[in-house]
Design a protein around this motif. Structure first.
Motif, short mmCIF file in Angstrom:
data_model
loop_
_atom_site.label_atom_id
_atom_site.label_comp_id
_atom_site.label_asym_id
_atom_site.label_seq_id
_atom_site.Cartn_x
_atom_site.Cartn_y
_atom_site.Cartn_z
N ASN A 295 0.90 -1.23 -0.01
CA ASN A 295 -0.38 -0.05 0.21
C ASN A 295 0.76 1.39 0.09
N THR B 127 -10.64 1.27 12.98
CA THR B 127 -9.50 2.75 11.27
C THR B 127 -10.42 3.34 10.49
N VAL C 128 -0.85 2.74 7.07
CA VAL C 128 -2.40 2.78 8.00
C VAL C 128 -0.99 3.40 9.29
N ASN D 56 -6.37 -4.57 7.15
CA ASN D 56 -5.10 -3.42 8.05
C ASN D 56 -4.77 -2.37 9.56
N HIS E 89 -6.02 6.40 7.75
CA HIS E 89 -5.67 5.41 6.20
C HIS E 89 -6.56 6.89 5.68
N ASP F 66 -1.29 -2.15 8.27
CA ASP F 66 -0.57 -1.96 6.89
C ASP F 66 0.35 -0.54 6.64
#
Length: 335
Positions: free
Chosen positions: A25, A147, A120, A184, A234, A117
């Motif tokens: 990501n 998130t 994140v 995530n 995020h 992630d």
């Protein structure tokens, strides 16, 4: 293997928590976010009372190993000889988002596997909260964090109200909810995740495994808990190309993913139209009723609604293109 911190744990140390980070990501996000994520993670590991290892997985076709090593050394462990934890960098071939997470669990030594992630950023006390229930109750087998979308820009505020993430949660609570979780920010007991990994998706499809896994856990009588105290933010799409790519891939995955999971093409098309119409209606309601919760000025609400209409109409286009040119959609819209 990444060079170890000066006083790293030896092989006899019992690892309690394994943090698995995919390095994919970040390739679509701003690298500064990853720096912040690593620094926040470092701070929380230093304050944590349990032994931790960090496992970073990447696809060698996407990025060079030495690039990630330099970033990890500078932002995670390089200047902290007192940091007595393992750090491992694992390269893979032809593996993407969910594959990387599944592979990471097979390398994990900890009883608890935490998935985070690369784009994140965890909030303060995130590591304690995402693992707390496991240490308090041996019967807990899966815990999702909360998130939310970063909303310090106009595009962030629009997506915070209209995309797939909830808004920031001020009320901290623990509840069961198998229907909603994100890959995530979630943790499993290792044996549970090894038994129930993210399901294999059709080649090129990038999203949809969370829904399927949630259903499988529910059918197997495994309660998925959500702890909103484990908050992380995020990013919204960082530019128009990212915006377009996510929208088209969203529509593609709705068509191809749902067909693979049991719907006919006609059923998938009907589902796509219903989903787009539902999302546009929900967007209108949320942007009008919750704009103050993300500090969106009233005069910007029509523009926010228009932005999200464009996003979901592009998703509709992506779905239709996927019907007639599936291989093109699978090859070119990677997120």
């Amino acid at each position: 293997m990444i060079p170890q911190p000066h006083n790293s744990l030896d092989d006899l140390t019992i690892i309690e928590v394994s943090i698995v980070i995919e390095w994919e990501n970040v390739l679509l996000s701003e690298l500064d976010r990853t720096f912040l994520m690593l620094k926040q993670l470092k701070k929380q590991i230093l304050e944590f009372t349990h032994t931790v290892e960090v496992i970073v997985l990447f696809n060698i076709a996407q990025i060079e190993r030495k690039t990630i090593e330099a970033i990890l050394k500078e932002n995670l462990y390089g200047d902290s000889p007192e940091l007595t934890h393992y750090f491992r960098l694992i390269e893979t071939e032809n593996s993407h988002y969910f594959d990387l997470k599944n592979i990471g669990a097979t390398h994990a030594k900890g009883e608890i596997v935490v998935l985070l992630d690369s784009d994140v950023i965890p909030e303060a006390n995130w590591l304690n909260e995402i693992t707390r229930l496991f240490f308090e109750n041996k019967e807990v087998r899966a815990v999702a964090g909360h998130t939310y979308l970063t909303c310090n820009t106009f595009i962030g505020k629009a997506f915070a109200l209209g995309w797939i993430f909830p808004i920031h949660q001020s009320k901290l609570e623990v509840h069961s909810n198998y229907k909603y979780f994100k890959a995530n920010n979630i943790a499993f007991r290792r044996e549970v995740f090894l038994d129930y990994p993210f399901p294999k998706l059709p080649s090129g499809v990038t999203r949809g495994a969370c829904r399927k896994l949630g259903e499988t856990l529910h059918e197997s009588n495994i309660t998925l808990w959500t702890n909103t105290g484990a908050q992380a933010n995020h990013p919204p799409p960082s530019n128009f190309e990212h915006f377009k790519m996510r929208a088209l891939a969203h529509g593609r995955d709705k068509i191809l993913g749902r067909k693979i999971f049991g719907l006919s093409f006609l059923g998938a098309i009907a589902s796509l139209f219903f989903w787009v119409g539902k999302r546009i209606f929900i967007n209108l309601v949320k942007i009008v009723s919750k704009n103050r919760e993300v500090n969106l000025p009233i005069w910007q609400t029509p523009f926010a609604f228009g932005t999200m209409i464009c996003f979901y109409l592009l998703s509709l286009v992506g779905g239709f293109i996927s019907i007639f040119f599936p291989q093109y959609a699978l090859k070119h819209w990677q997120i």
